[in-house]
Scaffold this active site. Structure first.
Site, PDB file in Angstrom:
ATOM      1  N   GLY A   1       2.385  16.840   4.071  1.00  0.00           N
ATOM      2  CA  GLY A   1       2.586  15.757   4.715  1.00  0.00           C
ATOM      3  C   GLY A   1       2.054  14.693   3.633  1.00  0.00           C
ATOM      4  O   GLY A   1       2.882  15.081   2.776  1.00  0.00           O
TER       5      GLY A   1
ATOM      6  N   GLU B   1      15.633  34.870 -22.879  1.00  0.00           N
ATOM      7  CA  GLU B   1      15.009  33.580 -21.964  1.00  0.00           C
ATOM      8  C   GLU B   1      15.261  33.664 -21.108  1.00  0.00           C
ATOM      9  O   GLU B   1      14.091  32.969 -20.399  1.00  0.00           O
ATOM     10  CB  GLU B   1      15.887  32.603 -23.122  1.00  0.00           C
ATOM     11  CG  GLU B   1      15.509  31.702 -22.455  1.00  0.00           C
ATOM     12  CD  GLU B   1      16.149  30.204 -23.477  1.00  0.00           C
ATOM     13  OE1 GLU B   1      15.977  29.138 -23.354  1.00  0.00           O
ATOM     14  OE2 GLU B   1      16.826  30.296 -24.364  1.00  0.00           O
TER      15      GLU B   1
ATOM     16  N   GLY C   1      24.579  20.359 -24.503  1.00  0.00           N
ATOM     17  CA  GLY C   1      22.852  21.093 -23.889  1.00  0.00           C
ATOM     18  C   GLY C   1      23.493  22.876 -23.678  1.00  0.00           C
ATOM     19  O   GLY C   1      23.476  22.842 -24.618  1.00  0.00           O
TER      20      GLY C   1
ATOM     21  N   GLY D   1      19.646  27.255 -19.907  1.00  0.00           N
ATOM     22  CA  GLY D   1      20.975  27.537 -18.905  1.00  0.00           C
ATOM     23  C   GLY D   1      21.014  27.078 -17.860  1.00  0.00           C
ATOM     24  O   GLY D   1      20.654  27.722 -16.660  1.00  0.00           O
TER      25      GLY D   1
ATOM     26  N   GLU E   1      25.385  26.424 -13.427  1.00  0.00           N
ATOM     27  CA  GLU E   1      26.193  25.772 -13.625  1.00  0.00           C
ATOM     28  C   GLU E   1      26.618  27.408 -13.954  1.00  0.00           C
ATOM     29  O   GLU E   1      27.843  27.957 -13.994  1.00  0.00           O
ATOM     30  CB  GLU E   1      26.495  25.269 -13.297  1.00  0.00           C
ATOM     31  CG  GLU E   1      26.719  23.231 -12.413  1.00  0.00           C
ATOM     32  CD  GLU E   1      25.148  22.943 -12.361  1.00  0.00           C
ATOM     33  OE1 GLU E   1      25.003  23.083 -11.074  1.00  0.00           O
ATOM     34  OE2 GLU E   1      24.359  22.922 -12.978  1.00  0.00           O
TER      35      GLU E   1
ATOM     36  N   GLN F   1       4.544  26.935  15.315  1.00  0.00           N
ATOM     37  CA  GLN F   1       4.795  28.197  14.649  1.00  0.00           C
ATOM     38  C   GLN F   1       6.436  27.310  13.730  1.00  0.00           C
ATOM     39  O   GLN F   1       6.556  28.606  12.684  1.00  0.00           O
ATOM     40  CB  GLN F   1       6.327  28.007  16.216  1.00  0.00           C
ATOM     41  CG  GLN F   1       7.388  29.420  16.307  1.00  0.00           C
ATOM     42  CD  GLN F   1       7.748  29.573  16.983  1.00  0.00           C
ATOM     43  OE1 GLN F   1       9.106  28.922  17.128  1.00  0.00           O
ATOM     44  NE2 GLN F   1       8.035  30.878  18.128  1.00  0.00           N
TER      45      GLN F   1
ATOM     46  N   ILE G   1      13.411  19.127 -27.019  1.00  0.00           N
ATOM     47  CA  ILE G   1      12.830  19.882 -28.090  1.00  0.00           C
ATOM     48  C   ILE G   1      11.348  20.190 -27.811  1.00  0.00           C
ATOM     49  O   ILE G   1      10.427  18.767 -28.264  1.00  0.00           O
ATOM     50  CB  ILE G   1      13.218  19.555 -29.533  1.00  0.00           C
ATOM     51  CG1 ILE G   1      14.156  19.058 -29.755  1.00  0.00           C
ATOM     52  CG2 ILE G   1      12.020  20.426 -30.409  1.00  0.00           C
ATOM     53  CD1 ILE G   1      15.490  20.342 -29.264  1.00  0.00           C
TER      54      ILE G   1
ATOM     55  N   PRO H   1      21.764  15.519 -28.255  1.00  0.00           N
ATOM     56  CA  PRO H   1      22.861  14.905 -27.154  1.00  0.00           C
ATOM     57  C   PRO H   1      24.163  14.967 -26.396  1.00  0.00           C
ATOM     58  O   PRO H   1      24.532  14.425 -25.824  1.00  0.00           O
ATOM     59  CB  PRO H   1      22.859  13.278 -27.915  1.00  0.00           C
ATOM     60  CG  PRO H   1      21.446  13.318 -28.662  1.00  0.00           C
ATOM     61  CD  PRO H   1      21.590  15.356 -29.699  1.00  0.00           C
TER      62      PRO H   1
END
Length: 410
Positions: A340, A243, A132, A365, A368, A280, A158, A129
């Site tokens: 739509g 990863e 991260g 990850g 940022e 187009q 998890i 918590p």
């Protein structure tokens, strides 16, 4: 898409068998699994029987000893199908990789055959918590007690958490040592003191179980340690590029698939006396997305080749992860627009894909963090340039409270 050079005939034959497995064993049931919030354990057994799990595990540990491209085929075909419930990528690319790379002979002999067969489902227990991407700040403690360790703490978000039989668990064995105080363990989840929390309700990927996990005086033997005490952070860092490459592979494939289904839809959907595809704006928009997806695919395949040669570095992996994650979300959003109102209906795959897409800017990850890694590499070549210290360290720059704490990692 362009002709890819990486894959040989045996890979494409395997791809055909994986597609058939998905059509037979996953497609008819996935809608119900989304309602259940979990896939049945029997699916893992069937995937193991089909040779789809942990393709690179050596034969002496029950695997087929194949090259990484066989795992890539599984990841790509699962991504192309749009069925996000089975957490095969986490099981194969992360957990099995940790066991294979850092496990003792006893650990490998015990866990890898079970993971190959689908009898043991793997999960990665790192996020908390309050931590991260900033893994140095985890709070789950492992305290030595003779030949055992006593673990107390909590993990969150998890994947495979409701089903997992083996957990690669990141703990703090020395709270004063920062990253050097982190130790990994292979936890048998049948042990007393391991508790599963609720299956979390998410924005997308609704069929993949995602859990809180709790450890209440969980006693594990020291022999369950993965690697050496205090080396956990270093071990985790060595696997981040792999990863992030897996995340890029998934995003590249989803982007291609969503463009394909949008071309098919707009070629047939009528409006104002013609098809939407004849406009187009539609053609220009899809042309732009197709060009970007092609560029992303070329670089992803480049990174796959680098990884297989043992040459993939963290910066290239971060570039791939950042570019493809952003593109994944962009394609899902802009393709949905071309559907739509129908694109907003859950029965349409584009709607599910839109909901599923948002996690890719966070998982493996955050975007940022990828920018931070890339930016640091650019300025590292400037002689005398003072690096910005990690957020939270003495003398570091501060950030406003609304900026992600995940910027602190790398």
């Amino acid at each position: 898409m362009f002709q890819r050079q990486l894959f040989r005939e045996e890979h494409e034959m395997f791809r055909t068998s994986v597609r058939k497995f998905i059509e037979k064993e996953i497609a008819p049931h996935h809608e119900q699994w989304e309602k259940d919030g979990v896939v049945p354990r029997e699916l893992w057994h069937k995937a193991g029987d089909a040779g789809m799990l942990c393709c690179t595990v050596p034969e002496e540990y029950g695997g087929l000893g194949l090259d990484y491209l066989f795992d890539v085929v599984v990841f790509e075909e699962m991504a192309r199908s749009g069925f996000t419930g089975p957490g095969f990528l986490i099981h194969c690319d992360l957990v099995a990789t940790y066991v294979k790379s850092f496990g003792s002979e006893e650990q490998k002999a015990y866990w890898l055959p079970k993971m190959v067969s689908g009898q043991a489902i793997g999960s990665l227990g790192m996020t908390e918590p309050h931590a991260g991407s900033d893994l140095k700040n985890i709070r789950t403690r492992a305290v030595r007690d003779g030949d055992d360790f006593i673990v107390n703490g909590q993990k969150v978000f998890i994947s495979n958490g409701q089903l997992c039989d083996v957990l690669v668990l990141a703990t703090k064995t020395d709270s004063a040592a920062g990253g050097k105080g982190i130790t990994l363990f292979l936890v048998d989840t049948s042990l007393p003191g391991f508790k599963r929390g609720k299956n979390l309700e998410k924005l997308g990927m609704k069929a993949q179980d995602t859990s809180e996990l709790f450890f209440e005086d969980l006693r594990i033997p020291a022999s369950a340690m993965l690697g050496k005490e205090g080396e956990g952070f270093k071990l985790m860092m060595t696997k981040l590029a792999q990863e992030r490459l897996a995340q890029a592979i998934r995003s590249a494939t989803v982007a291609e698939h969503l463009i394909d289904i949008t071309v098919d839809y707009t070629a047939n959907r009528k409006a104002f006396g013609t098809t939407i595809g004849a406009f187009q704006n539609t053609q220009f928009k899809l042309a732009e997305l197709y060009a970007e997806a092609t560029i992303g695919r070329v670089f992803t395949d480049h990174c796959i080749a680098k990884f297989m040669a043992g040459e993939l570095n963290e910066v290239d992996a971060a570039i791939a992860k950042m570019w493809l994650s952003n593109l994944h979300c962009k394609v899902a959003d802009e393709c949905l627009q071309l559907f739509g109102g129908w694109g907003y209906m859950w029965e349409y795959p584009i709607s599910r894909a839109f909901a599923d897409s948002r996690i890719v800017k966070i998982a493996g990850g955050s975007i940022e963090v990828m920018k931070l890694i890339i930016g640091r590499s650019l300025f590292s070549r400037v002689e005398g340039f003072e690096k910005v210290k990690p957020i939270g360290s003495p003398g570091a720059q501060t950030v406003s409270s609304d900026e992600p704490r995940k910027l602190a990692a790398s």
